[in-house]
Design an enzyme around this catalytic site. Structure first.
Site, mmCIF file in Angstrom:
data_model
loop_
_atom_site.group_PDB
_atom_site.id
_atom_site.type_symbol
_atom_site.label_atom_id
_atom_site.label_comp_id
_atom_site.label_asym_id
_atom_site.label_seq_id
_atom_site.Cartn_x
_atom_site.Cartn_y
_atom_site.Cartn_z
ATOM 1 N N SER A 17 0.817 -1.220 0.000
ATOM 2 C CA SER A 17 0.000 0.000 0.000
ATOM 3 C C SER A 17 0.851 1.271 0.000
ATOM 4 O O SER A 17 1.821 1.396 0.759
ATOM 5 C CB SER A 17 -0.918 0.020 1.226
ATOM 6 O OG SER A 17 -1.599 1.265 1.263
ATOM 7 N N LYS A 69 -13.378 -4.429 1.552
ATOM 8 C CA LYS A 69 -14.247 -3.300 1.205
ATOM 9 C C LYS A 69 -15.738 -3.614 1.308
ATOM 10 O O LYS A 69 -16.550 -2.722 1.525
ATOM 11 C CB LYS A 69 -13.915 -2.798 -0.203
ATOM 12 C CG LYS A 69 -12.586 -2.054 -0.293
ATOM 13 C CD LYS A 69 -12.380 -1.443 -1.673
ATOM 14 C CE LYS A 69 -11.064 -0.713 -1.748
ATOM 15 N NZ LYS A 69 -10.863 0.010 -3.011
ATOM 16 N N ASP A 106 -13.474 6.448 -3.258
ATOM 17 C CA ASP A 106 -12.953 6.001 -4.560
ATOM 18 C C ASP A 106 -13.723 6.627 -5.723
ATOM 19 O O ASP A 106 -13.132 6.988 -6.744
ATOM 20 C CB ASP A 106 -13.059 4.476 -4.692
ATOM 21 C CG ASP A 106 -11.877 3.744 -4.057
ATOM 22 O OD1 ASP A 106 -10.814 4.360 -3.876
ATOM 23 O OD2 ASP A 106 -12.036 2.543 -3.765
ATOM 24 N N TYR A 216 -1.954 1.384 -10.915
ATOM 25 C CA TYR A 216 -0.843 2.325 -10.711
ATOM 26 C C TYR A 216 0.482 1.616 -10.430
ATOM 27 O O TYR A 216 1.481 2.270 -10.151
ATOM 28 C CB TYR A 216 -1.161 3.334 -9.605
ATOM 29 C CG TYR A 216 -1.552 2.704 -8.291
ATOM 30 C CD1 TYR A 216 -0.600 2.251 -7.399
ATOM 31 C CD2 TYR A 216 -2.896 2.552 -7.966
ATOM 32 C CE1 TYR A 216 -0.962 1.660 -6.209
ATOM 33 C CE2 TYR A 216 -3.273 1.957 -6.782
ATOM 34 C CZ TYR A 216 -2.305 1.522 -5.910
ATOM 35 O OH TYR A 216 -2.677 0.922 -4.741
HETATM 36 P P1 NAP Z 1 -11.276 -6.880 -7.475
HETATM 37 O O1 NAP Z 1 -12.512 -6.502 -6.751
HETATM 38 O O2 NAP Z 1 -10.510 -8.087 -7.057
HETATM 39 O O3 NAP Z 1 -11.689 -7.011 -9.036
HETATM 40 C C1 NAP Z 1 -10.733 -7.426 -9.980
HETATM 41 C C2 NAP Z 1 -11.315 -7.356 -11.391
HETATM 42 O O4 NAP Z 1 -10.282 -7.777 -12.298
HETATM 43 C C3 NAP Z 1 -12.504 -8.287 -11.635
HETATM 44 O O5 NAP Z 1 -13.350 -7.722 -12.605
HETATM 45 C C4 NAP Z 1 -11.830 -9.539 -12.187
HETATM 46 O O6 NAP Z 1 -12.653 -10.283 -13.062
HETATM 47 C C5 NAP Z 1 -10.694 -8.958 -13.000
HETATM 48 N N1 NAP Z 1 -9.577 -9.910 -13.077
HETATM 49 C C6 NAP Z 1 -8.683 -10.191 -12.091
HETATM 50 N N2 NAP Z 1 -7.801 -11.112 -12.529
HETATM 51 C C7 NAP Z 1 -8.166 -11.425 -13.807
HETATM 52 C C8 NAP Z 1 -7.647 -12.307 -14.778
HETATM 53 N N3 NAP Z 1 -6.574 -13.093 -14.548
HETATM 54 N N4 NAP Z 1 -8.252 -12.386 -15.992
HETATM 55 C C9 NAP Z 1 -9.335 -11.613 -16.247
HETATM 56 N N5 NAP Z 1 -9.883 -10.742 -15.362
HETATM 57 C C10 NAP Z 1 -9.297 -10.649 -14.138
HETATM 58 O O7 NAP Z 1 -10.198 -5.699 -7.446
HETATM 59 P P2 NAP Z 1 -10.508 -4.115 -7.395
HETATM 60 O O8 NAP Z 1 -10.531 -3.655 -5.998
HETATM 61 O O9 NAP Z 1 -11.706 -3.877 -8.248
HETATM 62 O O10 NAP Z 1 -9.180 -3.527 -8.061
HETATM 63 C C11 NAP Z 1 -8.954 -3.642 -9.449
HETATM 64 C C12 NAP Z 1 -7.748 -2.803 -9.859
HETATM 65 O O11 NAP Z 1 -8.018 -1.423 -9.626
HETATM 66 C C13 NAP Z 1 -6.467 -3.119 -9.098
HETATM 67 O O12 NAP Z 1 -5.384 -3.060 -10.004
HETATM 68 C C14 NAP Z 1 -6.365 -2.005 -8.093
HETATM 69 O O13 NAP Z 1 -5.013 -1.717 -7.713
HETATM 70 C C15 NAP Z 1 -6.943 -0.850 -8.910
HETATM 71 N N6 NAP Z 1 -7.460 0.215 -8.056
HETATM 72 C C16 NAP Z 1 -6.879 1.442 -8.168
HETATM 73 C C17 NAP Z 1 -7.338 2.470 -7.407
HETATM 74 C C18 NAP Z 1 -6.692 3.816 -7.535
HETATM 75 O O14 NAP Z 1 -6.867 4.656 -6.651
HETATM 76 N N7 NAP Z 1 -5.968 4.074 -8.608
HETATM 77 C C19 NAP Z 1 -8.404 2.289 -6.490
HETATM 78 C C20 NAP Z 1 -8.991 1.017 -6.409
HETATM 79 C C21 NAP Z 1 -8.496 -0.017 -7.193
HETATM 80 P P3 NAP Z 1 -13.863 -11.214 -12.490
HETATM 81 O O15 NAP Z 1 -14.992 -10.271 -12.239
HETATM 82 O O16 NAP Z 1 -14.107 -12.153 -13.605
HETATM 83 O O17 NAP Z 1 -13.326 -11.867 -11.249
#
Ligand code: NAP
Length: 271
Positions: A17, A69, A106, A216
């Site tokens: 983090s 979350k 977010d 990021y």
């Molecule tokens: P999450 O709830 O675990 O969701 C992950 C998403 O990615 C789901 O849609 C999942 O698909 C897909 N995915 C994961 N592995 C995959 C794979 N091997 N093949 C195809 N699809 C895959 O995670 P999250 O909290 O939404 O976070 C997602 C990303 O956003 C992360 O990289 C996180 O660091 C980033 N993020 C950034 C910020 C920021 O402030 N910049 C804030 C929050 C999150 P399924 O639905 O099929 O499982």
């Protein structure tokens, strides 16, 4: 208790983090007494953690990251009806009376770099249907976007999100061609260090399209490099990371972050 106010970020894992770096930078820049920590909390320890912190008057609250979350919504008050709207909390704040409330910064953090655009009726595409996608789709629905195409590995989950946020659109697989959208957002984990790349053909996008990647780490993802190679405007994941943290910082410490220091902070975050 030390008497020193503190906030923290909780998750499992948590070592990656960047929140402590951001919040400590702002505390130092403002000369505020306070601390921001990183705490490893496993899912089975989450309820006890919240109860323990609730009793600690030095604790201002915490940022909440994967995998807590959704689960944290059962443990805190929800005056803003986050459960019934975005459906995920990323910030928990202890009130002076000892009550603990949850919110989501977010969605506003995501939307901040787009705030000057008119997205009313604009066609958009979103990759992913996880927790970050919920914040993205909530913000896009509020902005009045038009047709929404969600590209996701699990189509049923993505269809549920269209319905939840009252969006008109469709769900397609990750190997589908992109429609000619004004805005493409990657809210999936694809492209993140250690995850498979997100390899999309951007040629269907119009020349004035914007490509926004929430990932990021790394900052310059393959998606953003491809967008820049096509001459498209891009937004990287640090804008949202800093934006959501800024809103949480004010809730924890009662003051907004200092103005005009974002470039310095971005430098620290990418060093
Ligand atoms: P999450 O709830 O675990 O969701 C992950 C998403 O990615 C789901 O849609 C999942 O698909 C897909 N995915 C994961 N592995 C995959 C794979 N091997 N093949 C195809 N699809 C895959 O995670 P999250 O909290 O939404 O976070 C997602 C990303 O956003 C992360 O990289 C996180 O660091 C980033 N993020 C950034 C910020 C920021 O402030 N910049 C804030 C929050 C999150 P399924 O639905 O099929 O499982």
């Amino acid at each position: 208790m030390s008497g020193l106010s503190y906030a923290e970020v909780i998750g499992d894992p948590i070592a990656q983090s960047k929140s402590p770096l951001i919040h400590k930078f702002w505390l130092d820049a403002l000369g505020l007494a306070g601390d921001y920590r990183r705490s490893h909390v496993t899912p089975d320890a989450l309820a006890a953690f919240v109860e323990q912190r609730r009793a600690d008057s030095d604790w201002r609250g915490c940022n909440v990251t994967i995998p807590h979350k959704v689960a944290v919504m059962d443990l805190v008050d929800d005056p803003g009806n986050i459960r019934g709207t975005i459906g995920a909390m990323n910030t928990v704040v202890r009130q002076p009376d000892g009550s603990v409330i949850g919110t989501n910064t977010d969605a506003a953090g995501f939307y901040a770099p787009l705030a000057d655009l008119d997205l009313e009726g604009a066609p958009v595409a979103v990759v992913g249907a996880g927790g970050a996608a919920r914040a993205v789709l909530f913000a896009l629905a509020r902005a009045g976007v038009g047709h929404v195409t969600i590209l996701n590995r699990s189509p049923l989950k993505a269809m549920g999100l269209l319905a939840t946020f009252g969006l008109k659109g469709e769900v397609v697989g990750l190997d589908s061609s992109l429609p000619p959208v004004s805005l493409l957002v990657n809210s999936s984990s694809l492209g993140m260090t250690g995850q498979p790349p997100l390899d999309l053909d951007l040629s269907p996008l119009p020349d004035d399209a914007i490509v926004y990647d929430l990932v990021y780490a790394p900052l310059q993802t393959m998606l953003l490099k491809a967008a820049e190679a096509r001459g498209l405007d891009t937004v990287d994941g640090l804008d949202m990371l800093i934006g959501q943290a800024a809103l949480a910082f004010e809730l924890f410490f009662g003051a907004p972050p200092p103005e005009g220091r974002d470039d310095e902070l971005r430098g620290l975050l990418t060093a």
